[in-house]
Write an enzyme that holds these catalytic residues in place. Structure first.
Site, PDB file in Angstrom:
ATOM      1  N   ARG A 133      37.310  29.609  42.202  1.00  0.00           N
ATOM      2  CA  ARG A 133      35.853  29.434  41.974  1.00  0.00           C
ATOM      3  C   ARG A 133      35.466  29.694  40.538  1.00  0.00           C
ATOM      4  O   ARG A 133      34.287  29.754  40.194  1.00  0.00           O
ATOM      5  CB  ARG A 133      35.056  30.325  42.923  1.00  0.00           C
ATOM      6  CG  ARG A 133      35.183  31.776  42.579  1.00  0.00           C
ATOM      7  CD  ARG A 133      35.085  32.676  43.745  1.00  0.00           C
ATOM      8  NE  ARG A 133      36.211  33.571  43.513  1.00  0.00           N
ATOM      9  CZ  ARG A 133      36.297  34.808  43.901  1.00  0.00           C
ATOM     10  NH1 ARG A 133      35.382  35.299  44.664  1.00  0.00           N
ATOM     11  NH2 ARG A 133      37.322  35.535  43.570  1.00  0.00           N
TER      12      ARG A 133
ATOM     13  N   ARG B 167      30.162  29.400  40.713  1.00  0.00           N
ATOM     14  CA  ARG B 167      29.678  30.640  41.284  1.00  0.00           C
ATOM     15  C   ARG B 167      28.818  30.272  42.463  1.00  0.00           C
ATOM     16  O   ARG B 167      27.679  30.655  42.574  1.00  0.00           O
ATOM     17  CB  ARG B 167      28.858  31.440  40.276  1.00  0.00           C
ATOM     18  CG  ARG B 167      29.710  32.133  39.254  1.00  0.00           C
ATOM     19  CD  ARG B 167      29.507  31.598  37.868  1.00  0.00           C
ATOM     20  NE  ARG B 167      30.387  30.486  37.585  1.00  0.00           N
ATOM     21  CZ  ARG B 167      30.327  29.779  36.479  1.00  0.00           C
ATOM     22  NH1 ARG B 167      29.437  30.036  35.574  1.00  0.00           N
ATOM     23  NH2 ARG B 167      31.155  28.776  36.302  1.00  0.00           N
TER      24      ARG B 167
ATOM     25  N   ARG C 237      28.057  40.605  42.061  1.00  0.00           N
ATOM     26  CA  ARG C 237      28.435  40.543  40.656  1.00  0.00           C
ATOM     27  C   ARG C 237      27.377  41.137  39.730  1.00  0.00           C
ATOM     28  O   ARG C 237      27.700  41.775  38.735  1.00  0.00           O
ATOM     29  CB  ARG C 237      28.708  39.065  40.359  1.00  0.00           C
ATOM     30  CG  ARG C 237      28.704  38.618  38.969  1.00  0.00           C
ATOM     31  CD  ARG C 237      30.048  38.836  38.309  1.00  0.00           C
ATOM     32  NE  ARG C 237      29.971  38.197  37.014  1.00  0.00           N
ATOM     33  CZ  ARG C 237      29.348  38.725  35.976  1.00  0.00           C
ATOM     34  NH1 ARG C 237      28.794  39.908  36.088  1.00  0.00           N
ATOM     35  NH2 ARG C 237      29.290  38.089  34.833  1.00  0.00           N
TER      36      ARG C 237
ATOM     37  N   ASP D 264      40.294  37.482  34.847  1.00  0.00           N
ATOM     38  CA  ASP D 264      40.117  36.344  33.937  1.00  0.00           C
ATOM     39  C   ASP D 264      41.332  36.235  33.027  1.00  0.00           C
ATOM     40  O   ASP D 264      42.018  37.234  32.784  1.00  0.00           O
ATOM     41  CB  ASP D 264      38.839  36.491  33.091  1.00  0.00           C
ATOM     42  CG  ASP D 264      38.431  35.145  32.492  1.00  0.00           C
ATOM     43  OD1 ASP D 264      37.700  34.396  33.159  1.00  0.00           O
ATOM     44  OD2 ASP D 264      38.881  34.827  31.370  1.00  0.00           O
TER      45      ASP D 264
ATOM     46  N   TYR E 239      41.827  29.569  22.951  1.00  0.00           N
ATOM     47  CA  TYR E 239      40.589  30.348  22.774  1.00  0.00           C
ATOM     48  C   TYR E 239      40.647  31.205  21.516  1.00  0.00           C
ATOM     49  O   TYR E 239      39.674  31.313  20.774  1.00  0.00           O
ATOM     50  CB  TYR E 239      40.329  31.234  23.999  1.00  0.00           C
ATOM     51  CG  TYR E 239      39.810  30.459  25.186  1.00  0.00           C
ATOM     52  CD1 TYR E 239      38.552  29.870  25.153  1.00  0.00           C
ATOM     53  CD2 TYR E 239      40.569  30.287  26.333  1.00  0.00           C
ATOM     54  CE1 TYR E 239      38.062  29.137  26.234  1.00  0.00           C
ATOM     55  CE2 TYR E 239      40.098  29.557  27.419  1.00  0.00           C
ATOM     56  CZ  TYR E 239      38.844  28.989  27.354  1.00  0.00           C
ATOM     57  OH  TYR E 239      38.374  28.264  28.414  1.00  0.00           O
TER      58      TYR E 239
HETATM   59  O1  CP3 Z   1      38.349  32.606  42.455  1.00  0.00           O
HETATM   60  C1  CP3 Z   1      38.769  32.582  41.280  1.00  0.00           C
HETATM   61  O2  CP3 Z   1      38.777  31.586  40.609  1.00  0.00           O
HETATM   62  C2  CP3 Z   1      39.355  33.861  40.703  1.00  0.00           C
HETATM   63  C3  CP3 Z   1      38.812  34.349  39.498  1.00  0.00           C
HETATM   64  C4  CP3 Z   1      39.013  33.664  38.162  1.00  0.00           C
HETATM   65  C5  CP3 Z   1      38.073  33.828  37.108  1.00  0.00           C
HETATM   66  N1  CP3 Z   1      38.588  33.294  35.971  1.00  0.00           N
HETATM   67  C6  CP3 Z   1      36.783  34.526  37.215  1.00  0.00           C
HETATM   68  C7  CP3 Z   1      35.651  33.999  36.420  1.00  0.00           C
HETATM   69  C8  CP3 Z   1      40.087  32.924  37.647  1.00  0.00           C
HETATM   70  C9  CP3 Z   1      41.315  32.424  38.358  1.00  0.00           C
HETATM   71  C10 CP3 Z   1      39.805  32.722  36.243  1.00  0.00           C
HETATM   72  C11 CP3 Z   1      40.753  32.075  35.314  1.00  0.00           C
HETATM   73  C12 CP3 Z   1      40.232  31.453  34.081  1.00  0.00           C
HETATM   74  N2  CP3 Z   1      39.323  31.943  33.194  1.00  0.00           N
HETATM   75  C13 CP3 Z   1      40.670  30.200  33.603  1.00  0.00           C
HETATM   76  C14 CP3 Z   1      41.707  29.351  34.258  1.00  0.00           C
HETATM   77  C15 CP3 Z   1      41.124  28.623  35.397  1.00  0.00           C
HETATM   78  C16 CP3 Z   1      40.390  27.346  35.056  1.00  0.00           C
HETATM   79  O3  CP3 Z   1      39.202  27.244  35.317  1.00  0.00           O
HETATM   80  O4  CP3 Z   1      41.018  26.445  34.516  1.00  0.00           O
HETATM   81  C17 CP3 Z   1      39.953  29.918  32.413  1.00  0.00           C
HETATM   82  C18 CP3 Z   1      40.063  28.685  31.570  1.00  0.00           C
HETATM   83  C19 CP3 Z   1      39.121  31.050  32.165  1.00  0.00           C
HETATM   84  C20 CP3 Z   1      38.184  31.263  31.043  1.00  0.00           C
HETATM   85  C21 CP3 Z   1      36.780  31.287  31.560  1.00  0.00           C
HETATM   86  N3  CP3 Z   1      36.189  32.408  32.144  1.00  0.00           N
HETATM   87  C22 CP3 Z   1      35.843  30.207  31.625  1.00  0.00           C
HETATM   88  C23 CP3 Z   1      36.079  28.820  31.103  1.00  0.00           C
HETATM   89  C24 CP3 Z   1      34.692  30.698  32.288  1.00  0.00           C
HETATM   90  C25 CP3 Z   1      33.443  29.934  32.679  1.00  0.00           C
HETATM   91  C26 CP3 Z   1      32.260  30.188  31.830  1.00  0.00           C
HETATM   92  C27 CP3 Z   1      30.979  29.786  32.534  1.00  0.00           C
HETATM   93  O5  CP3 Z   1      30.207  30.697  32.823  1.00  0.00           O
HETATM   94  O6  CP3 Z   1      30.814  28.597  32.787  1.00  0.00           O
HETATM   95  C28 CP3 Z   1      34.924  32.063  32.595  1.00  0.00           C
HETATM   96  C29 CP3 Z   1      34.022  33.001  33.294  1.00  0.00           C
HETATM   97  C30 CP3 Z   1      34.399  33.340  34.703  1.00  0.00           C
HETATM   98  N4  CP3 Z   1      35.649  33.751  35.070  1.00  0.00           N
HETATM   99  C31 CP3 Z   1      33.554  33.317  35.847  1.00  0.00           C
HETATM  100  C32 CP3 Z   1      34.345  33.743  36.939  1.00  0.00           C
HETATM  101  C33 CP3 Z   1      33.897  33.954  38.367  1.00  0.00           C
HETATM  102  C34 CP3 Z   1      32.066  32.948  35.850  1.00  0.00           C
HETATM  103  C35 CP3 Z   1      31.180  33.844  35.047  1.00  0.00           C
HETATM  104  C36 CP3 Z   1      30.707  35.128  35.607  1.00  0.00           C
HETATM  105  O7  CP3 Z   1      30.719  35.409  36.826  1.00  0.00           O
HETATM  106  O8  CP3 Z   1      30.261  35.921  34.763  1.00  0.00           O
END
Ligand code: CP3
Length: 313
Positions: free
Chosen positions: A5, A9, A18, A54, A132
């Site tokens: 996810r 979200r 969260r 993350d 990054y």
């Molecule tokens: O269910 C799951 O996916 C497990 C949790 C998870 C998160 N990040 C939590 C998260 C996983 C597996 C990741 C990995 C991650 N983080 C990746 C590889 C997966 C993919 O999407 O290709 C990457 C590229 C990241 C870097 C990252 N972190 C991005 C691009 C973002 C999104 C920014 C946005 O808000 O659009 C994040 C933030 C993030 N990581 C969120 C979650 C649930 C959302 C923001 C939040 O809750 O504050």
């Protein structure tokens, strides 16, 4: 079956638990991280929980200066610019740098004990994390990271070696704490040509997978837009290769080669449509997966935030 996810979200219970503030603070709270990890298992009865964490957690933990901006993604205050910056990437000591991650893994593993639900630990692959650090944030062109790898291959090699060591240490710690599967996220590898991938990215990726494979847990290598890289990814040593929706799964199996399972590949965009569209897409994925063993049903990427959570039930 499980769902990522990250980009989405969509779960109200996630948003409620969260709260506001940096996701890195939420991740540093093991009880909260364990609770969020288990939410999709309770709601959907999926076969695997994916740890709430993350890919930038290790580089953040060694003090590189990374934050995650809501709606944008990881941002780096002082991006990687010169060989001097290598000093900012000391080895990760999981026990003292990220004790909260292994604590969260232990809590989840305890909750899942006696069930058939797997716990997926994960790390960012060296290329995607490097992108990054070098770009300073999300990028469309990956111009800076490509310039570095081509113009300064030795510095690039040192950078991805350090990131590979960190990822390996991070994953091994998660496995020792109770993760039963690990996934290596090379989400942005799809911006590379096969030649670039093979020369600049695959070797460090293989080293991470080797280091974890020794512990005897299955490994999944994931990327997006990697249609032209699937054959190379199939040689990485991973037991499973993730596939996005751009390549039909039967063709993806052919490209990945025998002896490697596939994970995917329903288009998350389809999940915004009416249920019949989603069901038809899922049936097509299953038909193309065929009757051979070795298919993990998944979306090609994460659940989009605007998805109706009920549609995945
Ligand atoms: O269910 C799951 O996916 C497990 C949790 C998870 C998160 N990040 C939590 C998260 C996983 C597996 C990741 C990995 C991650 N983080 C990746 C590889 C997966 C993919 O999407 O290709 C990457 C590229 C990241 C870097 C990252 N972190 C991005 C691009 C973002 C999104 C920014 C946005 O808000 O659009 C994040 C933030 C993030 N990581 C969120 C979650 C649930 C959302 C923001 C939040 O809750 O504050």
């Amino acid at each position: 079956v499980w769902f990522m996810r990250q980009a989405g979200r969509s779960l109200p219970e996630y948003r409620a638990a969260r709260g506001t503030g940096s996701i890195l603070d939420a991740i540093a709270d093991p009880e909260l991280a364990a609770e969020i990890t288990l939410q999709p298992v309770r709601r959907y009865g999926v076969d695997a929980a994916v740890l709430f964490s993350d890919i930038v957690v290790p580089v953040h933990a060694v003090g590189f200066g990374v934050d995650v901006e809501q709606g944008r993604g990881p941002v780096v205050a002082a991006p990687f610019r010169s060989p001097d910056d290598l000093r900012r990437l000391r080895p990760l000591e999981p026990a003292t740098d990220v004790p909260y991650v292994t604590d969260a893994v232990r809590l989840v593993a305890r909750e899942l004990e006696g069930s058939d639900v797997a716990l997926i630990g994960f790390a960012g692959a060296p290329f995607t994390v490097a992108s990054y650090l070098v770009e300073g944030g999300p990028s469309r062109t990956f111009a800076k990271v490509k310039t570095l790898m081509h113009a300064e291959p030795l510095v690039w090699g040192d950078l991805v070696d350090r990131l590979a060591e960190m990822a390996a240490a991070f994953l091994r710690a998660q496995v020792r704490a109770g993760a039963s599967v690990v996934q290596l996220f090379d989400s942005w590898a799809g911006c590379l040509s096969p030649a670039e991938y093979e020369r600049f990215v695959l070797p460090s990726t293989c080293r991470v997978l080797d280091a974890v494979g020794e512990l005897g847990v299955p490994t999944i290598l994931f990327g997006v837009g990697t249609g032209e890289l699937l054959a190379l990814m199939g040689t990485s040593g991973a037991q499973v290769v993730g596939v996005d929706w751009r390549v039909p799964l039967d063709e993806a199996r052919r490209r990945v080669g025998p002896g490697c399972a596939v994970q995917g590949n329903l288009d998350p965009g389809l999940c915004l449509g009416p249920f019949e569209v989603v069901a038809e897409g899922a049936r097509d994925v299953l038909a193309r997966a065929g009757s051979e063993p070795g298919h993990i049903f998944n979306l090609g990427h994460g659940v989009l935030p605007e998805t109706d959570p009920g549609i995945l039930s």
